[in-house]
Design a protein around this motif. Structure first.
Motif, PDB file in Angstrom:
ATOM      1  N   LYS A 102       0.840  -1.204   0.000  1.00 41.89           N
ATOM      2  CA  LYS A 102       0.000   0.000   0.000  1.00 41.89           C
ATOM      3  C   LYS A 102       0.873   1.252   0.000  1.00 41.89           C
ATOM      4  CE  LYS A 102      -3.468   2.476   2.679  1.00 41.89           C
ATOM      5  NZ  LYS A 102      -4.204   2.559   3.929  1.00 41.89           N
ATOM      6  N   THR A 103       1.899   1.278   0.837  1.00 38.91           N
ATOM      7  CA  THR A 103       2.802   2.423   0.893  1.00 38.91           C
ATOM      8  C   THR A 103       3.569   2.561  -0.420  1.00 38.91           C
ATOM      9  OG1 THR A 103       3.023   2.235   3.289  1.00 38.91           O
ATOM     10  CG2 THR A 103       4.736   3.456   2.134  1.00 38.91           C
ATOM     11  N   GLY A 104       3.995   1.448  -0.975  1.00 38.16           N
ATOM     12  CA  GLY A 104       4.686   1.464  -2.259  1.00 38.16           C
ATOM     13  C   GLY A 104       3.823   2.067  -3.349  1.00 38.16           C
ATOM     14  N   GLU A 106       1.448   4.263  -2.905  1.00 41.09           N
ATOM     15  CA  GLU A 106       1.361   5.702  -2.631  1.00 41.09           C
ATOM     16  C   GLU A 106       2.657   6.412  -3.040  1.00 41.09           C
ATOM     17  OE1 GLU A 106      -1.374   7.651  -1.459  1.00 41.09           O
ATOM     18  OE2 GLU A 106      -2.202   5.796  -2.256  1.00 41.09           O
ATOM     19  N   ILE A 107       3.782   5.789  -2.759  1.00 43.29           N
ATOM     20  CA  ILE A 107       5.067   6.363  -3.171  1.00 43.29           C
ATOM     21  C   ILE A 107       5.100   6.513  -4.689  1.00 43.29           C
ATOM     22  CG2 ILE A 107       7.551   5.862  -3.380  1.00 43.29           C
ATOM     23  CD1 ILE A 107       7.367   4.610  -0.538  1.00 43.29           C
ATOM     24  N   SER A 108       4.699   5.472  -5.386  1.00 46.19           N
ATOM     25  CA  SER A 108       4.684   5.496  -6.839  1.00 46.19           C
ATOM     26  C   SER A 108       3.771   6.595  -7.365  1.00 46.19           C
ATOM     27  CB  SER A 108       4.233   4.136  -7.380  1.00 46.19           C
ATOM     28  OG  SER A 108       4.138   4.177  -8.779  1.00 46.19           O
ATOM     29  N   ARG A 109       2.591   6.681  -6.811  1.00 41.02           N
ATOM     30  CA  ARG A 109       1.586   7.626  -7.299  1.00 41.02           C
ATOM     31  C   ARG A 109       1.930   9.070  -6.933  1.00 41.02           C
ATOM     32  NH1 ARG A 109      -3.232   9.526  -5.587  1.00 41.02           N
ATOM     33  NH2 ARG A 109      -3.227   8.394  -3.634  1.00 41.02           N
ATOM     34  N   LYS A 110       2.245   9.314  -5.683  1.00 40.83           N
ATOM     35  CA  LYS A 110       2.430  10.690  -5.213  1.00 40.83           C
ATOM     36  C   LYS A 110       3.805  11.270  -5.550  1.00 40.83           C
ATOM     37  CE  LYS A 110      -1.182  10.562  -1.819  1.00 40.83           C
ATOM     38  NZ  LYS A 110      -1.561  10.683  -0.436  1.00 40.83           N
ATOM     39  N   LEU A 111       4.801  10.420  -5.718  1.00 39.91           N
ATOM     40  CA  LEU A 111       6.127  10.912  -6.084  1.00 39.91           C
ATOM     41  C   LEU A 111       6.430  10.680  -7.564  1.00 39.91           C
ATOM     42  CD1 LEU A 111       8.272   9.813  -3.000  1.00 39.91           C
ATOM     43  CD2 LEU A 111       7.180  12.011  -3.437  1.00 39.91           C
ATOM     44  N   ASN A 112       5.472  10.097  -8.281  1.00 37.31           N
ATOM     45  CA  ASN A 112       5.625   9.799  -9.709  1.00 37.31           C
ATOM     46  C   ASN A 112       6.878   8.971  -9.967  1.00 37.31           C
ATOM     47  OD1 ASN A 112       4.849   9.838 -12.397  1.00 37.31           O
ATOM     48  ND2 ASN A 112       5.983  11.712 -12.838  1.00 37.31           N
ATOM     49  N   ALA A 116       7.902  -0.230 -11.222  1.00 37.75           N
ATOM     50  CA  ALA A 116       8.959  -1.253 -11.313  1.00 37.75           C
ATOM     51  C   ALA A 116      10.097  -0.936 -10.345  1.00 37.75           C
ATOM     52  CB  ALA A 116       9.476  -1.358 -12.739  1.00 37.75           C
ATOM     53  N   ILE A 117      10.402   0.339 -10.159  1.00 37.29           N
ATOM     54  CA  ILE A 117      11.457   0.727  -9.221  1.00 37.29           C
ATOM     55  C   ILE A 117      10.980   0.470  -7.803  1.00 37.29           C
ATOM     56  CG2 ILE A 117      12.787   2.676  -8.285  1.00 37.29           C
ATOM     57  CD1 ILE A 117      12.823   3.825 -11.145  1.00 37.29           C
ATOM     58  N   VAL A 118       9.731   0.815  -7.535  1.00 36.86           N
ATOM     59  CA  VAL A 118       9.178   0.611  -6.189  1.00 36.86           C
ATOM     60  C   VAL A 118       9.161  -0.871  -5.841  1.00 36.86           C
ATOM     61  CG1 VAL A 118       7.142   0.907  -4.708  1.00 36.86           C
ATOM     62  CG2 VAL A 118       7.777   2.719  -6.315  1.00 36.86           C
ATOM     63  N   LEU A 119       8.835  -1.703  -6.807  1.00 35.14           N
ATOM     64  CA  LEU A 119       8.759  -3.152  -6.571  1.00 35.14           C
ATOM     65  C   LEU A 119      10.120  -3.831  -6.673  1.00 35.14           C
ATOM     66  CD1 LEU A 119       5.511  -3.938  -8.575  1.00 35.14           C
ATOM     67  CD2 LEU A 119       5.769  -3.825  -6.077  1.00 35.14           C
TER      68      LEU A 119
END
Length: 121
Positions: A102-104, A106-112, A116-119
């Motif tokens: 869930k946090t990942g 949000e990081i992906s969405r809000k920080l653009n 793939a980097i988040v995962l």
């Protein structure tokens, strides 16, 4: 086709590229001999660098820090943005903890940041 095989050849090619960059500009015609030479040598240098000096994909921590810098965010502001505690953000940024799915998201969405980097894939 020719290729750069040694570090000495690589350095000589880089020197030649630098010399040509002083001669060639954006206005130089594509069929100019210096432009053609620059194009060919640049490709050879790029191939050599790709093989001998590969650039690793950025880590999530590096990407978050870069995005924080670009957006002018502090850890406190980032924590507020993501709805997390500053302690939790600190764990993620120092690499001591992994974000939840869930946090990942949000990081992906809000920080653009690319998912793939988040995962880590």
């Amino acid at each position: 086709m020719a290729q750069i095989k040694t570090e000495k050849q690589y350095k000589a090619a880089c020197d030649r590229v630098n010399e040509l960059l002083k001669i060639v500009s954006n206005d130089t015609p594509a069929d100019d001999k210096n432009m053609l030479e620059l194009d060919l040598i640049s490709d050879l240098v790029a191939d050599y660098e790709e093989e001998h000096y590969p650039v690793a994909a950025p880590t999530l921590v590096e990407t978050i820090k870069l995005r924080m810098y670009e957006m002018g965010l502090t850890q406190t502001k980032l924590a507020e943005m993501l709805g997390l505690s500053t302690a939790r953000i600190s764990e993620i940024i120092t690499g001591k903890g992994e974000p939840s799915l869930k946090t990942g998201r949000e990081i992906s969405r809000k920080l653009n940041i690319d998912p793939a980097i988040v995962l880590g894939v």
